[in-house]
Design an enzyme around this catalytic site. Structure first.
Site, PDB file in Angstrom:
ATOM      1  N   ASP A  23     -52.934 -10.802 -28.409  1.00 53.56           N
ATOM      2  CA  ASP A  23     -52.220 -10.233 -29.546  1.00 53.56           C
ATOM      3  C   ASP A  23     -53.122  -9.359 -30.405  1.00 53.56           C
ATOM      4  O   ASP A  23     -54.002  -9.851 -31.110  1.00 53.56           O
ATOM      5  CB  ASP A  23     -51.643 -11.383 -30.390  1.00 53.56           C
ATOM      6  CG  ASP A  23     -50.611 -10.911 -31.396  1.00 53.56           C
ATOM      7  OD1 ASP A  23     -50.415  -9.692 -31.526  1.00 53.56           O
ATOM      8  OD2 ASP A  23     -50.004 -11.770 -32.057  1.00 53.56           O
ATOM      9  N   ASP A 194     -49.162  -2.804 -31.171  1.00 58.25           N
ATOM     10  CA  ASP A 194     -49.150  -4.269 -31.133  1.00 58.25           C
ATOM     11  C   ASP A 194     -48.781  -4.807 -29.757  1.00 58.25           C
ATOM     12  O   ASP A 194     -47.620  -4.737 -29.340  1.00 58.25           O
ATOM     13  CB  ASP A 194     -48.160  -4.787 -32.187  1.00 58.25           C
ATOM     14  CG  ASP A 194     -48.128  -6.305 -32.277  1.00 58.25           C
ATOM     15  OD1 ASP A 194     -49.073  -6.952 -31.774  1.00 58.25           O
ATOM     16  OD2 ASP A 194     -47.175  -6.841 -32.855  1.00 58.25           O
TER      17      ASP A 194
END
Length: 322
Positions: A23, A194
């Site tokens: 992440d 992201d």
């Protein structure tokens, strides 16, 4: 609606392996969602509270692979949480500033990338990320710490500085504009890149323009825009202009992989789009999220040393895997 890219990461010595979601939108590394933390001789309880998932902070050895072993890495150990089937936690590779306020009695927590750099394991604080499209024969990915894998790209990596606009500036934030064909739908504005998001999210006003231009209808059951095969034949490319370079997201790249339609509750023969509404109007300081569906078409480089993000085309940029 989610595709989670995971990596098997070792914690402790001897290492126990955990499946972690990679992440770039988070900077803490934590475990405990699926598999219990196995303490070894290298495990140290700091006595601090990890503020996510009512956890504790430990310091431990983290093994990314045999060449990338980190000493004294902060690990959050969650006592109760769920992140997805078979996923044990997060490998946080976002900017270090995102760790502020996440651990008691601590200002900032060094990220895995930062520790690799300060411990001399990598020569520059850079992360390269490669994904293959979820539906291709090889739907794997590759993380490169300390640089990027030139064998995965076509052409050069083009960099832009991290945006100065808050709140995107605290993440891997960039400035970009988006056009559908020749029609501008989002003027240059700030947003984030992201790996922890599946879809490409855009500000509500831009989303409405996109929906209108494509003729798509919103499918409540699936939570995605849907188009007919005739509308797909008419679909134009989306153009993302980042710095001096424009990246083309082809019509095929804008649709959810049809082989995964049923996985999101859809109909196997329908066509769904991966552009979704971020839920706020443009001008909010975070007007888009270039998630997995963007990053599986373009290689991305996250350069802490020079406060910049880079992109390059890959063999999948123009693929018709969906």
């Amino acid at each position: 609606t989610g595709v989670i890219y995971t990596a098997d990461i070792g914690v402790g010595s001897p290492a126990t392996y955990y499946t972690l979601s990679v992440d770039t939108g988070s900077s803490n590394t934590w475990i405990g969602a699926n598999k219990a933390y196995e303490k070894t001789a290298t495990s140290q309880d700091t006595g601090n509270t990890f503020k996510y998932a009512s956890g504790e902070e430990y310091i431990d050895t983290v093994t990314l692979n045999s060449d990338l072993v980190i000493d004294n890495q902060s690990i959050g150990v969650a006592s109760s949480t769920s992140i997805g089937d078979g996923v044990d936690g997060l490998l946080g590779v976002g900017p270090v500033g995102l760790t502020q306020g996440t651990v008691s009695n601590t200002d900032e927590v060094a990220t895995v990338t930062q520790n690799l750099y300060t411990q001399g394991t990598i020569g520059s604080e850079v992360l390269g990320v490669f994904f293959a499209p979820a539906s291709s024969d090889d739907s794997s990915g590759e993380l490169t710490f300390g640089g990027y894998d030139a064998s995965k790209i076509t052409g050069d990596v083009s960099y832009v500085p991290i945006t100065s606009t808050s709140p995107a500036s605290t993440y891997w934030g960039i400035d970009q504009s988006i056009s559908y064909g020749d029609t501008p739908i989002l003027d240059e504005t700030a947003g984030i890149v992201d790996t922890g998001s599946t879809l490409i999210l855009i500000a509500t006003d831009a989303f409405n323009k996109y929906q209108s231009a494509t003729g798509a209808t919103f499918n409540e059951d699936v939570g995605l825009l849907q188009i007919s095969s005739d509308q797909y034949d008419q679909l134009l490319s989306l153009y993302f202009t980042i710095g001096e370079v424009t990246y083309e997201l082809t019509p095929n790249a804008q649709i959810w992989p049809r082989s995964l339609n049923t996985a999101v509750g859809g109909d196997a023969n329908s066509i769904y789009l991966v552009i979704a509404d971020i839920g706020s109007p443009s001008g909010s300081g975070e007007d888009f999220t270039n998630g997995y569906c963007f990053l599986q078409r373009f290689y991305s480089v996250y350069d802490t040393t020079n406060s910049q993000v880079g992109f390059a085309t890959t063999k999948y940029t123009y693929a018709t895997t969906n």
